[in-house]
Design a protein around this motif. Structure first.
Motif, PDB file in Angstrom:
ATOM      1  N   GLU A 116      65.466 -60.033 -94.584  1.00 16.07           N
ATOM      2  CA  GLU A 116      64.643 -59.391 -93.689  1.00 16.07           C
ATOM      3  C   GLU A 116      63.557 -58.423 -94.139  1.00 16.07           C
ATOM      4  OE1 GLU A 116      66.993 -60.520 -89.645  1.00 16.07           O
ATOM      5  OE2 GLU A 116      67.353 -58.446 -90.433  1.00 16.07           O
ATOM      6  N   PHE A 137      58.778 -45.458-102.042  1.00 19.04           N
ATOM      7  CA  PHE A 137      58.849 -44.089-101.375  1.00 19.04           C
ATOM      8  C   PHE A 137      59.865 -43.357-102.314  1.00 19.04           C
ATOM      9  CE2 PHE A 137      56.703 -46.428 -98.330  1.00 19.04           C
ATOM     10  CZ  PHE A 137      55.611 -45.641 -97.642  1.00 19.04           C
ATOM     11  N   PHE A 163      64.025 -50.797 -94.094  1.00 19.66           N
ATOM     12  CA  PHE A 163      64.209 -50.841 -92.692  1.00 19.66           C
ATOM     13  C   PHE A 163      65.676 -51.205 -92.392  1.00 19.66           C
ATOM     14  CE2 PHE A 163      59.912 -52.976 -93.558  1.00 19.66           C
ATOM     15  CZ  PHE A 163      59.210 -51.952 -93.227  1.00 19.66           C
ATOM     16  N   LYS A 180      62.420 -45.664 -98.336  1.00 16.95           N
ATOM     17  CA  LYS A 180      62.143 -46.107 -96.892  1.00 16.95           C
ATOM     18  C   LYS A 180      62.440 -47.628 -96.704  1.00 16.95           C
ATOM     19  CE  LYS A 180      58.500 -42.738 -95.761  1.00 16.95           C
ATOM     20  NZ  LYS A 180      58.837 -42.380 -94.399  1.00 16.95           N
ATOM     21  N   LEU A 221      61.259 -59.989 -96.431  1.00 17.55           N
ATOM     22  CA  LEU A 221      60.550 -61.095 -95.516  1.00 17.55           C
ATOM     23  C   LEU A 221      59.321 -60.344 -95.001  1.00 17.55           C
ATOM     24  CD1 LEU A 221      62.838 -63.419 -93.900  1.00 17.55           C
ATOM     25  CD2 LEU A 221      61.263 -64.020 -95.587  1.00 17.55           C
ATOM     26  N   VAL A 222      59.484 -59.055 -94.671  1.00 24.97           N
ATOM     27  CA  VAL A 222      58.388 -58.281 -94.154  1.00 24.97           C
ATOM     28  C   VAL A 222      57.329 -58.163 -95.214  1.00 24.97           C
ATOM     29  CG1 VAL A 222      57.597 -55.851 -93.437  1.00 24.97           C
ATOM     30  CG2 VAL A 222      59.770 -56.902 -92.534  1.00 24.97           C
ATOM     31  N   ILE A 268      55.855 -61.653 -95.489  1.00 27.72           N
ATOM     32  CA  ILE A 268      54.835 -62.249 -94.515  1.00 27.72           C
ATOM     33  C   ILE A 268      53.840 -61.245 -94.388  1.00 27.72           C
ATOM     34  CG2 ILE A 268      54.727 -62.562 -91.997  1.00 27.72           C
ATOM     35  CD1 ILE A 268      57.849 -63.166 -92.150  1.00 27.72           C
ATOM     36  N   TYR A 269      53.735 -60.114 -94.780  1.00 29.27           N
ATOM     37  CA  TYR A 269      52.619 -59.145 -94.149  1.00 29.27           C
ATOM     38  C   TYR A 269      51.865 -58.851 -95.372  1.00 29.27           C
ATOM     39  CZ  TYR A 269      54.231 -59.497 -89.414  1.00 29.27           C
ATOM     40  OH  TYR A 269      54.457 -59.984 -88.302  1.00 29.27           O
ATOM     41  N   GLY A 270      52.364 -58.959 -96.630  1.00 27.15           N
ATOM     42  CA  GLY A 270      51.713 -58.224 -97.766  1.00 27.15           C
ATOM     43  C   GLY A 270      50.480 -58.672 -98.360  1.00 27.15           C
ATOM     44  N   ARG A 290      60.768 -55.576-102.242  1.00 27.31           N
ATOM     45  CA  ARG A 290      59.882 -55.684-100.984  1.00 27.31           C
ATOM     46  C   ARG A 290      58.371 -55.432-101.491  1.00 27.31           C
ATOM     47  NH1 ARG A 290      60.820 -51.474 -96.362  1.00 27.31           N
ATOM     48  NH2 ARG A 290      60.020 -50.056 -97.955  1.00 27.31           N
ATOM     49  N   ARG A 308      53.838 -50.235-102.725  1.00 20.60           N
ATOM     50  CA  ARG A 308      54.428 -48.733-103.324  1.00 20.60           C
ATOM     51  C   ARG A 308      55.883 -49.042-102.834  1.00 20.60           C
ATOM     52  NH1 ARG A 308      52.607 -43.520-100.390  1.00 20.60           N
ATOM     53  NH2 ARG A 308      54.624 -42.841-101.387  1.00 20.60           N
TER      54      ARG A 308
END
Ligand code: ATP
Ligand code: MG
Lengths: 334, 261
Positions: free
Chosen positions: B117, B104, B110, B108, B120-121, B124-126, B170, B102
């Protein structure tokens, strides 16, 4: 962070290595038992370690813990109690391990409770409470903790200041390496994401609670190691000593002074504040606390985000002026 | 604003009627804030590869619906299914892992990180974390949203438009089944809106992602969406193809009748 490793990394490593070699060689040229400098470095190494542990949870992850003294104190008590009971010995690696792990477990348990539901400010208050709870437990621990008098250890075991110095150096280097590896890794990316925006971090797949607890626990582990070393150093573990708020306030100040959320911040802050404290206590012992307080106020007034940010900003400002001058100069020529 | 809106309408013709399987379902979701029913017995499905618009006046409950769908809020009653699996009550990061990303309403990103970066979040974490080539994958998505030249810029120094594009990148990089966009055009100027519209269209085409899109820019949403859901005071007052919605009296009264914002 990731972009750090693109430039000037080698110069940084080489500079770091030279400083480390200098620290390693210091006791060879100084009389460790008498040298004030050795003692100064020893305490600074400990402060750097605690400050760096706090930096991980507060500076990088954005969760302001005020419970580092609890981890320090727990580490000291674990070392004292296991030694007295004959389970561990003097400078026993097992004692260090137990002390660090005890602090880590305490942080993990407290973290699950405080970090899962409560708002950020309650985390600060809650962690402040851990120290108080430990203090009450230590005071009422009967023969186990020996109450207010505390546990006196066998000081005839003392061998040499070098033991302390090198152990503190080792613990600090261990901590710094762990922090660098963490921050440069995917874990560091997650921690910073949590600091920047927790909701967005979790919406992007970061298990926020898990990473907060991880950062909190690792910080507690290294702080527990310092507590353990401190128990061996003073041979007397009692609440006003090892559970003193100083063990959280001073490292936090150092970290903020140097720049929270930066790697060099706690290191610089620890050295600057230690030097300031030591100088004032040598030259004007009566007003030491006043001067130290004034110093902290001044720094927070003029460098609210810490020395590291000031340097970084300053650097870019200088570079900008330089570029502008060159530009003007070239324009004039043209 | 009006002269731009005519540009979107042209695209009305190019839109296809993709109908596939239901991949996401909300069943009788109710969410209360004290006495207020922000969502009142909401049910709807999302189909594979569809772009669905979610519109409604301010305070209708659109963002609340997103927050419930991504588990930021727990619904008071009702269930949510993704690919047939009940995902009600899962943690927000688990929802992401299962394939819902999603953006916002108040972007939102970072802020202390670079654009790369940030992406990358997500990579890496998705939803589909990749062990290798995360960087390359992240760069590809940055390219898709047109930010490839700004990959090293610190996000706090980016314009709102770029930060909104970055948020889309992202969300997209984790290769979700569904992407929820909460007013990605809010606060953007006409040319930025055009760019965003283009990016959403491209993301949808190239990444096979279903999109649920909240927007006050009605013309934009009508130009791209296969289907539109209308909320008012927490209730679903209409659902259907854009041309049906445009003629729905309830909707005209509740929403389109008002001066557009
Ligand atoms: N956390 C909350 N606590 C209390 N009330 C809330 C909360 N979040 C939303 N609301 C209320 O729920 C209702 C729906 O809000 P929501 O943000 O979902 O509307 P929206 O359709 O997204 O509006 P907008 O178009 O302005 O973004 C509003 O009346 C809002 O005030
Ligand atoms: Mg909204």
């Amino acid at each position: 962070m990731l972009r750090l490793n693109q430039m000037k990394v080698h110069t940084k490593y080489i500079a770091g290595l030279i400083v480390v070699i200098f620290f390693v060689l210091c006791p060879l040229f100084l009389n460790s038992e008498r040298s004030y400098f050795i003692y100064f470095l020893y305490t600074t190494f400990i402060y750097i370690t605690i400050a760096q542990g706090w930096n991980l949870i507060a500076g990088y992850t954005g969760q302001v813990s005020l419970g580092q003294h609890a981890f320090f104190g727990l580490g000291a008590y674990i070392t004292a109690i296991t030694w007295r009971a004959g389970l561990t010995g003097y400078f026993d690696p097992l004692a260090f391990l137990l002390s660090g792990t005890g602090a880590l477990l305490l942080a993990a348990i407290v973290g699950v409770v405080l970090l899962s539901k409560l708002r950020d400010d309650y985390f600060s208050l809650g962690t402040l409470g851990i120290g108080e709870i430990l203090r009450v437990a230590a005071l009422n621990g009967g023969s186990f903790t020996e109450g207010a008098a505390g546990i006196s250890l066998n000081s005839t075991a003392y061998k040499s200041m070098n033991h302390y110095y090198y152990t503190a150096l080792f613990i600090m280097l261990f901590t710094l390496v762990v922090i660098v590896l963490l921050i440069r890794s995917r874990v560091g990316l997650a921690l910073i994401a949590i600091r920047e925006d927790e909701t967005a971090a979790s919406a992007n797949g970061i298990p926020v609670l898990r990473y907060k607890i991880l950062a909190f626990s690792i910080g507690a582990f290294v702080t527990g190691l310092c507590g353990s070393l401190n128990a061996y150093y003073i041979f007397h573990v009692h609440p006003p000593g090892v559970l003193s708020l100083n063990w959280v306030v001073i490292p936090v100040l150092m970290c903020i002074l140097g720049g929270a959320g930066t790697f060099m911040g706690p290191i610089l802050g620890a050295f600057v504040l230690s030097i300031a404290f030591e100088l004032t206590s040598i030259w004007m012992p009566e007003i030491h606390p006043i001067f130290s307080g004034a110093f902290i106020v001044l720094v927070t007034l003029f460098m609210p985000s810490g020395i590291m940010y000031y340097i970084t900003n300053h650097k870019s400002m200088i570079m900008r002026r330089l570029r502008l001058t060159v530009f003007k100069w070239m324009n004039q020529k043209a | 604003m009006n002269k731009n809106e005519s540009q979107y309408s042209k695209k009305n013709n190019s839109k296809k009627d993709v109908t596939g399987d239901d991949i996401f379902q909300m069943k009788s979701i109710t969410k209360r804030f004290g006495g207020l029913k922000a969502l009142n017995d909401i049910s709807f499905n999302l189909k594979k590869n569809e772009i669905t618009g979610l519109i409604g006046p301010n305070g209708a409950g659109k963002s609340t619906l997103f927050n419930v769908a991504t588990s930021i809020y727990k619904p008071d009653s009702g269930k949510i299914f993704l690919m047939g699996e009940n995902i009600t009550g899962k943690r927000p990061h688990q929802i992401c892992w299962m394939g819902i990303s999603r953006t916002f309403q108040l972007a939102k990103t970072f802020l202390s990180m670079t654009a790369l970066e940030n992406v990358l979040v997500g990579a890496i974490y998705g939803h589909k974390p990749r062990a290798r080539n995360v960087r390359q994958h992240a760069m590809e998505v940055l390219e898709l949203v047109g930010l490839e030249t700004k990959s090293d810029i610190i996000t706090s120094q980016m314009t709102l438009s770029d930060r909104r594009l970055l948020e889309v990148a992202r969300a997209l990089v984790s290769q979700p089944f569904i992407m929820l966009l909460d007013e990605p055009m809010a606060g953007l100027n006409p040319s930025e809106i055009k760019k965003m519209l283009h990016v959403i269209e491209k993301a949808h085409k190239e990444r096979n992602v279903s999109i649920l899109w909240v927007e006050h820019k009605v013309e934009a949403i009508f130009s791209l969406c296969n289907r539109i859901i209308v909320l008012e005071y927490g209730q679903k007052i209409a659902e259907g193809k854009p041309e049906e919605i445009a003629q729905n009296n309830n909707v005209i009264e509740a929403y389109l009748g008002k001066p557009s914002s």
